[in-house]
Motif scaffolding. Structure first.
Motif, short mmCIF file in Angstrom:
data_model
loop_
_atom_site.label_atom_id
_atom_site.label_comp_id
_atom_site.label_asym_id
_atom_site.label_seq_id
_atom_site.Cartn_x
_atom_site.Cartn_y
_atom_site.Cartn_z
N ARG A 158 0.83 -1.20 0.00
CA ARG A 158 0.00 0.00 0.00
C ARG A 158 0.87 1.25 0.00
O ARG A 158 1.85 1.33 0.74
N CYS A 159 0.47 2.19 -0.82
CA CYS A 159 1.19 3.46 -0.86
C CYS A 159 0.79 4.32 0.34
O CYS A 159 -0.37 4.31 0.77
N PRO A 160 1.73 5.08 0.88
CA PRO A 160 1.37 5.99 1.98
C PRO A 160 0.46 7.11 1.49
O PRO A 160 0.40 7.39 0.29
N ALA A 161 -0.23 7.73 2.41
CA ALA A 161 -1.10 8.85 2.05
C ALA A 161 -0.26 9.99 1.49
O ALA A 161 0.90 10.18 1.86
N ALA A 162 -0.87 10.75 0.61
CA ALA A 162 -0.18 11.90 0.03
C ALA A 162 0.04 12.98 1.08
O ALA A 162 -0.81 13.21 1.95
N GLU A 163 1.19 13.63 0.99
CA GLU A 163 1.49 14.78 1.83
C GLU A 163 1.40 16.03 0.95
O GLU A 163 1.81 16.00 -0.21
N PHE A 164 0.89 17.12 1.53
CA PHE A 164 0.68 18.34 0.76
C PHE A 164 1.42 19.50 1.39
O PHE A 164 1.54 19.58 2.62
N ASP A 165 1.90 20.41 0.53
CA ASP A 165 2.46 21.63 1.08
C ASP A 165 1.34 22.66 1.27
O ASP A 165 0.16 22.36 1.02
N ARG A 166 1.68 23.84 1.72
CA ARG A 166 0.65 24.82 2.03
C ARG A 166 -0.15 25.27 0.81
O ARG A 166 -1.26 25.80 0.94
N ASP A 167 0.41 25.02 -0.39
CA ASP A 167 -0.29 25.39 -1.61
C ASP A 167 -1.10 24.24 -2.21
O ASP A 167 -1.67 24.38 -3.29
N ARG A 213 0.11 21.22 -3.12
CA ARG A 213 0.85 20.34 -4.02
C ARG A 213 1.29 19.09 -3.28
O ARG A 213 1.71 19.15 -2.12
N VAL A 214 1.21 17.96 -3.96
CA VAL A 214 1.67 16.70 -3.37
C VAL A 214 3.19 16.71 -3.30
O VAL A 214 3.86 16.90 -4.32
N THR A 215 3.73 16.52 -2.12
CA THR A 215 5.17 16.59 -1.94
C THR A 215 5.86 15.23 -2.04
O THR A 215 7.09 15.17 -2.13
N ASN A 216 5.08 14.15 -2.01
CA ASN A 216 5.68 12.81 -2.08
C ASN A 216 5.06 11.97 -3.19
O ASN A 216 4.61 10.84 -2.95
N PRO A 217 5.00 12.47 -4.42
CA PRO A 217 4.30 11.72 -5.48
C PRO A 217 4.92 10.37 -5.78
O PRO A 217 4.20 9.41 -6.09
N PRO A 263 -1.25 27.98 -7.20
CA PRO A 263 -0.30 27.57 -6.17
C PRO A 263 0.00 26.07 -6.15
O PRO A 263 1.05 25.65 -5.66
N ASP A 264 -0.94 25.25 -6.68
CA ASP A 264 -0.73 23.80 -6.63
C ASP A 264 -0.13 23.25 -7.91
O ASP A 264 -0.07 22.03 -8.09
N LEU A 265 0.33 24.12 -8.81
CA LEU A 265 1.02 23.66 -10.02
C LEU A 265 2.52 23.67 -9.75
O LEU A 265 3.14 24.74 -9.62
N ALA A 266 3.09 22.48 -9.67
CA ALA A 266 4.52 22.38 -9.40
C ALA A 266 5.32 22.79 -10.63
O ALA A 266 4.84 22.67 -11.76
N PRO A 267 6.54 23.28 -10.43
CA PRO A 267 7.36 23.71 -11.59
C PRO A 267 7.51 22.64 -12.66
O PRO A 267 7.49 22.95 -13.85
#
Length: 539
Positions: free
Chosen positions: A336-345, A347-351, A473-477
């Motif tokens: 099982r994959c871990p739950a997604a973590e999000f930054d303040r904007d 964005r998923v930080t651990n895709p 804000p949730d569009l990563a570079p």
């Protein structure tokens, strides 16, 4: 005691004495009793034509005309197998589908009969419903007694082809249960009764039309209102004329209907429930408000192996909660994959850790396998679990977010990216009506992000698009598109799913304007033919 699982045959027999409206098409109407009799007549015809020992496979190359509904019922009553043939297929591709499905008979109409000319059908007989031969054959069996062949829930009733967005279409085995169960479930869920009407404009050779449309009307005893082919401009007039209280959809139809001119009386219609999947998120509330109905968007596929249920508390952008046994697993480790973590904007930080494949860990679900495809079946059912091929992640509250198909992975600067989140962001802009995101080769290694967009009525400039994307804000570079193609329309299947393969193959070498981003900032400019040639040469 477990609940009885109905067959389509049982649902039809239950309507045999029902004199209430059963089928409406253009200016014609049949009661349910008359509909079942038409099915019985054709069941007798199919049995007379059948010469082999195995079930009779009947290809149906038709629009949504009454004959399609009658033949589906005939297959259920006679023990035959209906093969839904896509009217958008051509030449060898269509012949390949006929041969793969072992069709011994193909039933078509003069409108489509030319598609079969010169095609290798492997000795399959062709009958045309609007010619004298078909009329004569039917006349011999008109008034046949209702004498159904006994059927079990796991008996094969239909073969329906996948949309082919990821390769050659596969023939999905659809049992009586796979068609009848969702029909009864949805009829009960939405409280549909014989006084209701089901509007059916999605192509009946596709699972959405059969599972979420035709079977719903049959189970509820509600009148089926058939539209030969979907028409955005004809939708509301049909709903009113047929008295339809329920409609199904898949893909973009809601967007197309919303694009028609608004009228003050749009909400003056009988529609109560619109149910489907893959609708654009920003269209759901707009459609419900404009037409005075409830829109319920779900998640599904022709295979039907996983269930994700949308609930009232589903967050924006999420599909809903996975059904029992459905999890997101790492394809490599099967953990099982871990739950997604999000930054303040947001964005998923651990895709790389959170994104995995949607899997039914409890078994096959309603997936009954592909026809004559042992390797693909084994791939789907690895380790006794159903692997959907759909990429997703879960948040900490257990809500599921779609990332794309497994073939939609992009590898950008060493990071895996899905296409669906970028498409959702693009569609936030009111000037963008449609969006498709796909990979194009990077000159050095991996992929670059390219998008094809269709503009709404309002104009959009390259500078405005850049400013809009910079403000998300949730569009990563790494998700920022390098190329944006301004298309008049997107290539789609007959079931409104975008075909990304031809877009990716053309890259920026097309007649449409293409904006590109030379640097790292979201600053776009028109890609000149000279620069396009340089980019192509550098691949």
């Amino acid at each position: 005691m477990s609940e009885h699982v109905p067959t389509v045959t049982e649902l039809l027999v239950a309507r045999a004495a029902d004199e209430r409206p059963g089928l409406k098409f253009e200016q014609q109407e049949w009661s349910w009793s008359e509909h079942v009799q038409c099915c019985a007549d054709r069941a007798a015809l199919l049995q007379a034509l059948h010469r082999g020992d195995r079930p009779f496979h009947v290809g149906v190359l038709l629009d949504n005309v009454p004959e399609f509904s009658f033949l589906l019922g005939a297959a259920a009553l006679s023990g035959s197998v209906l093969v839904g043939l896509n009217t958008g297929r051509r030449g060898e591709s269509l012949g390949r589908d006929v041969r793969l499905a072992d069709c011994e008979l193909v039933v078509t109409e003069s409108k489509h009969s030319a598609l079969l000319a010169g095609v290798d059908l492997d000795s399959a007989r062709v009958l045309v419903i609007d010619d004298a031969e078909w009329a004569g054959l039917l006349a011999e069996h008109r008034g046949s007694p209702l004498d159904p062949v006994a059927a079990e829930p796991d008996d094969l009733l239909a073969l329906l082809f996948t949309s082919g967005t990821g390769g050659e279409p596969k023939a999905v085995r659809c049992t009586h249960e796979k068609i009848a169960f969702p029909g009864r479930m949805l009829a009960n869920r939405f409280g549909l009764a014989p006084s209701d009407g089901v509007y059916l404009s999605m192509p009946m050779f596709h699972s959405n039309a059969l599972f979420a449309g035709w079977a719903v009307g049959l189970a509820a005893g509600a009148a089926l209102g058939l539209r030969r082919r979907f028409s955005a401009s004809g939708f509301l007039a049909d709903v009113r004329r047929f008295g339809s209280t329920y409609a199904n959809y898949v893909g973009k139809p809601l967007s197309y209907i919303l694009a028609t001119p608004e009228r003050d009386d749009d909400a003056d219609n009988p529609l109560r429930i619109v149910y489907g999947n893959e609708g654009a998120e920003n269209d759901l509330d707009r459609f419900a408000e404009r037409f005075g109905c409830q829109v319920v968007d779900g998640f599904g596929s022709t295979e039907g192996g996983v269930v994700v249920q949308r609930t009232p508390d589903t967050p924006t952008g999420a599909l809903g909660r996975p059904g029992p046994g459905v999890a997101v697993l790492d394809p490599a480790t099967e953990q099982r994959c871990p739950a997604a973590e999000f930054d303040r904007d947001g964005r998923v930080t651990n895709p790389d850790q959170a994104v995995g494949e949607l899997v039914n860990t409890a078994g096959a679900g309603s997936f009954a396998g592909y026809y004559k495809a042992p390797e693909e079946n084994a791939q789907r059912m690895r380790g006794g679990m159903y692997w959907s091929g759909d990429l997703a992640y879960l948040d900490r509250d257990g809500f599921c977010y779609f990332v794309g198909r497994s073939g939609d992975w992009l590898r950008v600067d060493g990071e895996n990216l899905g296409t669906a989140p970028v498409e959702r962001i693009l569609l936030r802009h009111p000037g963008i009506a449609q969006a498709a995101v796909y990979a194009v080769p990077d000159a050095e290694v991996g992929d670059q992000v390219m998008a094809a967009i269709v503009l709404a009525d309002a104009p959009l400039t390259a500078a405005e698009l850049g400013d809009f994307l910079a403000a998300q804000p949730d569009l990563a570079p790494k998700q920022l598109p390098r190329f944006v193609r301004i298309a008049a329309d997107l290539p789609r299947t007959a079931t409104h799913k975008v075909l990304k393969r031809p877009l990716a193959a053309e890259r920026w070498n097309c007649t449409d304007p293409v904006w590109w981003r030379p640097g790292q900032d979201p600053s776009f400019e028109l890609l000149t033919p000279e620069r396009a040639a340089e980019l192509t040469a550098s691949e």
